[in-house]
Design a protein around this motif. Structure first.
Motif, PDB file in Angstrom:
ATOM      1  N   GLY A   1     -70.807 -72.948  80.964  1.00  0.00           N
ATOM      2  CA  GLY A   1     -71.655 -72.326  79.954  1.00  0.00           C
ATOM      3  C   GLY A   1     -71.169 -70.944  79.575  1.00  0.00           C
ATOM      4  O   GLY A   1     -71.283 -70.524  78.411  1.00  0.00           O
ATOM      5  N   ILE A   2     -70.600 -70.232  80.534  1.00  0.00           N
ATOM      6  CA  ILE A   2     -70.048 -68.909  80.259  1.00  0.00           C
ATOM      7  C   ILE A   2     -68.834 -69.039  79.350  1.00  0.00           C
ATOM      8  O   ILE A   2     -68.638 -68.246  78.421  1.00  0.00           O
ATOM      9  N   LEU A   3     -68.010 -70.067  79.569  1.00  0.00           N
ATOM     10  CA  LEU A   3     -66.861 -70.306  78.688  1.00  0.00           C
ATOM     11  C   LEU A   3     -67.322 -70.660  77.281  1.00  0.00           C
ATOM     12  O   LEU A   3     -66.697 -70.255  76.292  1.00  0.00           O
ATOM     13  N   ASN A   4     -68.401 -71.412  77.177  1.00  0.00           N
ATOM     14  CA  ASN A   4     -68.912 -71.780  75.855  1.00  0.00           C
ATOM     15  C   ASN A   4     -69.334 -70.547  75.065  1.00  0.00           C
ATOM     16  O   ASN A   4     -69.196 -70.505  73.838  1.00  0.00           O
ATOM     17  N   ASP A   5     -69.871 -69.551  75.769  1.00  0.00           N
ATOM     18  CA  ASP A   5     -70.235 -68.305  75.087  1.00  0.00           C
ATOM     19  C   ASP A   5     -68.998 -67.641  74.490  1.00  0.00           C
ATOM     20  O   ASP A   5     -69.034 -67.109  73.379  1.00  0.00           O
TER      21      ASP A   5
ATOM     22  N   THR B   1     -54.815 -68.071  81.276  1.00  0.00           N
ATOM     23  CA  THR B   1     -55.584 -68.596  82.406  1.00  0.00           C
ATOM     24  C   THR B   1     -55.464 -67.737  83.663  1.00  0.00           C
ATOM     25  O   THR B   1     -56.005 -68.094  84.706  1.00  0.00           O
ATOM     26  N   GLY B   2     -54.770 -66.608  83.553  1.00  0.00           N
ATOM     27  CA  GLY B   2     -54.467 -65.856  84.763  1.00  0.00           C
ATOM     28  C   GLY B   2     -55.329 -64.648  85.030  1.00  0.00           C
ATOM     29  O   GLY B   2     -55.136 -63.996  86.062  1.00  0.00           O
ATOM     30  N   TYR B   3     -56.269 -64.328  84.131  1.00  0.00           N
ATOM     31  CA  TYR B   3     -56.972 -63.060  84.297  1.00  0.00           C
ATOM     32  C   TYR B   3     -58.462 -63.209  84.608  1.00  0.00           C
ATOM     33  O   TYR B   3     -58.987 -62.514  85.473  1.00  0.00           O
ATOM     34  N   TYR B   4     -59.175 -64.085  83.925  1.00  0.00           N
ATOM     35  CA  TYR B   4     -60.625 -64.190  84.087  1.00  0.00           C
ATOM     36  C   TYR B   4     -61.021 -65.357  85.003  1.00  0.00           C
ATOM     37  O   TYR B   4     -60.275 -66.313  85.176  1.00  0.00           O
ATOM     38  N   ALA B   5     -62.218 -65.245  85.550  1.00  0.00           N
ATOM     39  CA  ALA B   5     -62.820 -66.334  86.321  1.00  0.00           C
ATOM     40  C   ALA B   5     -64.312 -66.371  86.036  1.00  0.00           C
ATOM     41  O   ALA B   5     -64.960 -65.325  85.894  1.00  0.00           O
ATOM     42  N   SER B   6     -64.836 -67.552  85.918  1.00  0.00           N
ATOM     43  CA  SER B   6     -66.267 -67.764  85.695  1.00  0.00           C
ATOM     44  C   SER B   6     -66.832 -68.520  86.888  1.00  0.00           C
ATOM     45  O   SER B   6     -66.223 -69.488  87.363  1.00  0.00           O
ATOM     46  N   LEU B   7     -67.990 -68.079  87.409  1.00  0.00           N
ATOM     47  CA  LEU B   7     -68.567 -68.666  88.619  1.00  0.00           C
ATOM     48  C   LEU B   7     -69.856 -69.421  88.309  1.00  0.00           C
ATOM     49  O   LEU B   7     -70.725 -68.904  87.592  1.00  0.00           O
TER      50      LEU B   7
ATOM     51  N   LEU C   1     -66.231 -63.105  84.816  1.00  0.00           N
ATOM     52  CA  LEU C   1     -66.924 -63.144  83.527  1.00  0.00           C
ATOM     53  C   LEU C   1     -68.435 -63.197  83.695  1.00  0.00           C
ATOM     54  O   LEU C   1     -69.179 -62.646  82.893  1.00  0.00           O
ATOM     55  N   GLY C   2     -68.891 -63.897  84.720  1.00  0.00           N
ATOM     56  CA  GLY C   2     -70.317 -64.033  84.940  1.00  0.00           C
ATOM     57  C   GLY C   2     -70.600 -64.999  86.063  1.00  0.00           C
ATOM     58  O   GLY C   2     -69.707 -65.723  86.525  1.00  0.00           O
ATOM     59  N   LEU C   3     -71.830 -64.984  86.527  1.00  0.00           N
ATOM     60  CA  LEU C   3     -72.303 -65.889  87.578  1.00  0.00           C
ATOM     61  C   LEU C   3     -73.559 -66.575  87.064  1.00  0.00           C
ATOM     62  O   LEU C   3     -74.527 -65.920  86.674  1.00  0.00           O
ATOM     63  N   ALA C   4     -73.538 -67.889  87.043  1.00  0.00           N
ATOM     64  CA  ALA C   4     -74.701 -68.666  86.601  1.00  0.00           C
ATOM     65  C   ALA C   4     -75.125 -69.603  87.723  1.00  0.00           C
ATOM     66  O   ALA C   4     -74.283 -70.155  88.436  1.00  0.00           O
TER      67      ALA C   4
ATOM     68  N   ALA D   1     -79.497 -58.624  95.419  1.00  0.00           N
ATOM     69  CA  ALA D   1     -78.766 -58.991  96.632  1.00  0.00           C
ATOM     70  C   ALA D   1     -77.270 -58.756  96.483  1.00  0.00           C
ATOM     71  O   ALA D   1     -76.567 -58.491  97.469  1.00  0.00           O
ATOM     72  N   MET D   2     -76.776 -58.827  95.239  1.00  0.00           N
ATOM     73  CA  MET D   2     -75.350 -58.624  94.984  1.00  0.00           C
ATOM     74  C   MET D   2     -75.055 -57.201  94.516  1.00  0.00           C
ATOM     75  O   MET D   2     -73.978 -56.916  94.000  1.00  0.00           O
ATOM     76  N   ARG D   3     -76.048 -56.303  94.666  1.00  0.00           N
ATOM     77  CA  ARG D   3     -75.892 -54.879  94.373  1.00  0.00           C
ATOM     78  C   ARG D   3     -75.559 -54.626  92.903  1.00  0.00           C
ATOM     79  O   ARG D   3     -74.653 -53.867  92.570  1.00  0.00           O
ATOM     80  N   ASP D   4     -76.286 -55.309  92.048  1.00  0.00           N
ATOM     81  CA  ASP D   4     -76.233 -55.090  90.609  1.00  0.00           C
ATOM     82  C   ASP D   4     -74.810 -55.145  90.058  1.00  0.00           C
ATOM     83  O   ASP D   4     -74.253 -54.139  89.605  1.00  0.00           O
ATOM     84  N   PRO D   5     -74.193 -56.317  90.059  1.00  0.00           N
ATOM     85  CA  PRO D   5     -72.809 -56.429  89.588  1.00  0.00           C
ATOM     86  C   PRO D   5     -72.686 -56.132  88.095  1.00  0.00           C
ATOM     87  O   PRO D   5     -73.666 -56.188  87.356  1.00  0.00           O
ATOM     88  N   LYS D   6     -71.466 -55.824  87.655  1.00  0.00           N
ATOM     89  CA  LYS D   6     -71.229 -55.478  86.259  1.00  0.00           C
ATOM     90  C   LYS D   6     -71.290 -56.679  85.342  1.00  0.00           C
ATOM     91  O   LYS D   6     -71.489 -56.537  84.133  1.00  0.00           O
ATOM     92  N   TYR D   7     -71.085 -57.875  85.871  1.00  0.00           N
ATOM     93  CA  TYR D   7     -71.121 -59.091  85.059  1.00  0.00           C
ATOM     94  C   TYR D   7     -72.540 -59.667  85.015  1.00  0.00           C
ATOM     95  O   TYR D   7     -73.401 -59.327  85.843  1.00  0.00           O
ATOM     96  N   ALA D   8     -72.780 -60.540  84.067  1.00  0.00           N
ATOM     97  CA  ALA D   8     -74.106 -61.136  83.889  1.00  0.00           C
ATOM     98  C   ALA D   8     -74.407 -62.137  84.999  1.00  0.00           C
ATOM     99  O   ALA D   8     -73.529 -62.863  85.469  1.00  0.00           O
ATOM    100  N   VAL D   9     -75.665 -62.168  85.422  1.00  0.00           N
ATOM    101  CA  VAL D   9     -76.166 -63.162  86.374  1.00  0.00           C
ATOM    102  C   VAL D   9     -77.296 -63.920  85.675  1.00  0.00           C
ATOM    103  O   VAL D   9     -78.279 -63.321  85.252  1.00  0.00           O
ATOM    104  N   THR D  10     -77.146 -65.227  85.538  1.00  0.00           N
ATOM    105  CA  THR D  10     -78.115 -66.036  84.807  1.00  0.00           C
ATOM    106  C   THR D  10     -78.488 -67.265  85.626  1.00  0.00           C
ATOM    107  O   THR D  10     -77.856 -67.575  86.640  1.00  0.00           O
ATOM    108  N   ALA D  11     -79.510 -67.977  85.172  1.00  0.00           N
ATOM    109  CA  ALA D  11     -79.944 -69.207  85.850  1.00  0.00           C
ATOM    110  C   ALA D  11     -80.448 -70.193  84.817  1.00  0.00           C
ATOM    111  O   ALA D  11     -80.952 -69.803  83.759  1.00  0.00           O
ATOM    112  N   ASP D  12     -80.321 -71.471  85.136  1.00  0.00           N
ATOM    113  CA  ASP D  12     -80.814 -72.522  84.250  1.00  0.00           C
ATOM    114  C   ASP D  12     -81.103 -73.753  85.098  1.00  0.00           C
ATOM    115  O   ASP D  12     -80.716 -73.853  86.262  1.00  0.00           O
ATOM    116  N   ASN D  13     -81.762 -74.696  84.474  1.00  0.00           N
ATOM    117  CA  ASN D  13     -82.085 -75.969  85.115  1.00  0.00           C
ATOM    118  C   ASN D  13     -80.812 -76.756  85.425  1.00  0.00           C
ATOM    119  O   ASN D  13     -79.864 -76.767  84.642  1.00  0.00           O
ATOM    120  N   ASP D  14     -80.786 -77.437  86.567  1.00  0.00           N
ATOM    121  CA  ASP D  14     -79.577 -78.153  86.980  1.00  0.00           C
ATOM    122  C   ASP D  14     -79.210 -79.283  86.026  1.00  0.00           C
ATOM    123  O   ASP D  14     -78.026 -79.544  85.789  1.00  0.00           O
TER     124      ASP D  14
END
Length: 414
Positions: A398-402, A97-103, A164-167, A200-213
């Motif tokens: 959702g990123i953790l589910n992947d 639990t000490g290395y990754y973070a999902s946003l 890990l990613g931003l959704a 706007a985030m200057r093309d980050p290395k992690y995935a940026v996704t969107a979905d319905n709330d």
């Protein structure tokens, strides 16, 4: 029609090779096994390699190889030991639990919420900011989203965590490419949210996704809610707009192009009043009838709902009567969805949580009266325990589910 069915059947046969079913690729099998082992460790919280071999049915050599890779990828870690049955200590494993973070971030008409979680789903951050989504241009909203996300990324970087990613959760219809086709409450149309946010985030290395709330709220409820693990569930957003996230046979169902769950557009008839569920039972219907303000700005929605709750608790007859009527309309809409999907639970989220003591019982009565299956097919109307952060939490989850499915991350520098 018969020709189309035959063609489809022929296509499935065409995926076979010389009459034999295609063999799964080795990398797919290994990815599935990596996810299987991770899920088992998470379920047990701490277990040894021998425990994993016994509980997964995989041989010890395979388990050792999988565990070695998961440790190398910073997904599992060794966390102490315990004396085994034959006296030799067994090394215990747990989720790292000490290395990754999902946003995950939600943007709505009156606020933005950001949640960060680690690989075990523990919250690392939980921020909520006022935001006049209905009064902002899409560009201004993206700037606000990017600013909030960058602050979180900087904080996670300072703690030595890899993102890990931003959704992003949005109250609208979003296609599979992350383009917001319609978000009427925000005034967005055909807006490339993920593309603009990446820019706007200057093309980050992690995935940026969107979905319905609503979809992402359902993901959070299935993993963390009071009905966690349920196979068939409907989650209702309960914000200014009204959408549904659908969990069917254990999986989130988005539909062919991502637009499933628009329960607010279903037509209902309650006491001779015919209209859409959203118009008769949504939060806007509550405020249109009960708000004492002539005009409600986007950022004032929460305060207005709280005022309605306060008046209901004080026993104002007009307020209680109106909420009962609105609850019945909501129950009529839920009944249509229950007849179609036969869920075990319908979870009321968003502002419905505070209004549930008055809306909930009326909805339950209407559900029981309208569904064709006796006892509403076993469906229960329940209240979310996750608060307004459910969609943002679901976005991060959702990123953790992947990862749980075997899509393993690679630590930076390896």
């Amino acid at each position: 029609m018969a020709m189309r069915i035959a063609s489809k059947a022929a296509g499935s046969v065409g995926e076979q090779v010389q009459g034999r079913a295609k063999r799964a690729d080795f990398t797919d099998v290994r990815a599935n096994n990596l996810g299987f082992v991770l899920r088992q460790v998470r379920s047990e919280q701490r277990c040894s390699r021998a425990d994993l071999a016994a509980k997964t049915g995989l041989n010890k050599a395979t388990v050792s190889s999988l565990v070695a890779e998961l440790i190398e990828r910073r997904v599992l870690r060794e966390s102490g030991s315990v004396i085994g049955n034959i006296g030799r200590p067994a090394v215990l494993l747990s989720v790292d639990t000490g290395y990754y973070a999902s946003l995950g971030v939600e943007v709505n008409v009156d606020y933005m919420t950001l949640v960060a979680v680690d690989l075990a789903g523990n919250r690392l951050l939980s921020w909520r900011r006022a935001h006049d989504g209905s009064g902002s241009t899409p560009g201004r909203s993206v700037s606000a989203l990017a600013g909030l996300a960058k602050r979180a990324v900087d904080k996670m970087d300072a703690e030595g965590r890899q993102i890990l990613g931003l959704a992003v959760a949005v109250p609208g219809m979003i296609d599979n490419d992350g383009v917001v086709q319609r978000a009427p409450m925000l005034g967005w149309s055909n807006f490339d949210l993920t593309g603009r946010l990446r820019q706007a985030m200057r093309d980050p290395k992690y995935a940026v996704t969107a979905d319905n709330d609503a979809n992402l709220g359902a993901v959070a409820e299935q993993r963390f809610g009071s009905w966690a693990g349920v196979s068939n569930m409907i989650y209702l957003t309960g914000e200014i707009g009204l959408g549904a996230g659908l969990i069917v046979d254990g999986e989130l169902r988005r539909g062919a192009t991502g637009f499933a769950g628009e329960i607010g557009n279903l037509l209902i008839d309650v006491d001779g009043r015919v209209g859409r569920v959203e118009d008769l039972a949504g939060i806007r219907a509550v405020l249109n009838e009960l708000s004492e303000s002539d005009e409600i700005a986007g950022a004032e929605v929460e305060a207005e709902v709280e005022d309605v709750v306060t008046r209901a608790r004080a026993g104002e007859a007009h307020v209680i009567e109106a909420l009962d009527r609105i609850g019945r309309a909501l129950g009529a809409g839920i009944a249509l969805a229950v007849d179609l999907l036969n869920p075990q639970a319908v979870v009321l989220g968003g502002h419905y949580q505070g209004l549930s003591p008055w809306i909930g019982p009326a909805a339950e009565r209407e559900l029981a009266a309208r569904t064709h299956a006796s006892g509403a097919g076993g469906a229960e109307i329940v209240v979310s325990a996750l608060g307004h952060e459910a969609p943002a939490l679901g976005a991060a989850t959702g990123i953790l589910n992947d990862i749980d499915s075997g899509k393993m991350p690679t630590p930076l520098g390896t």
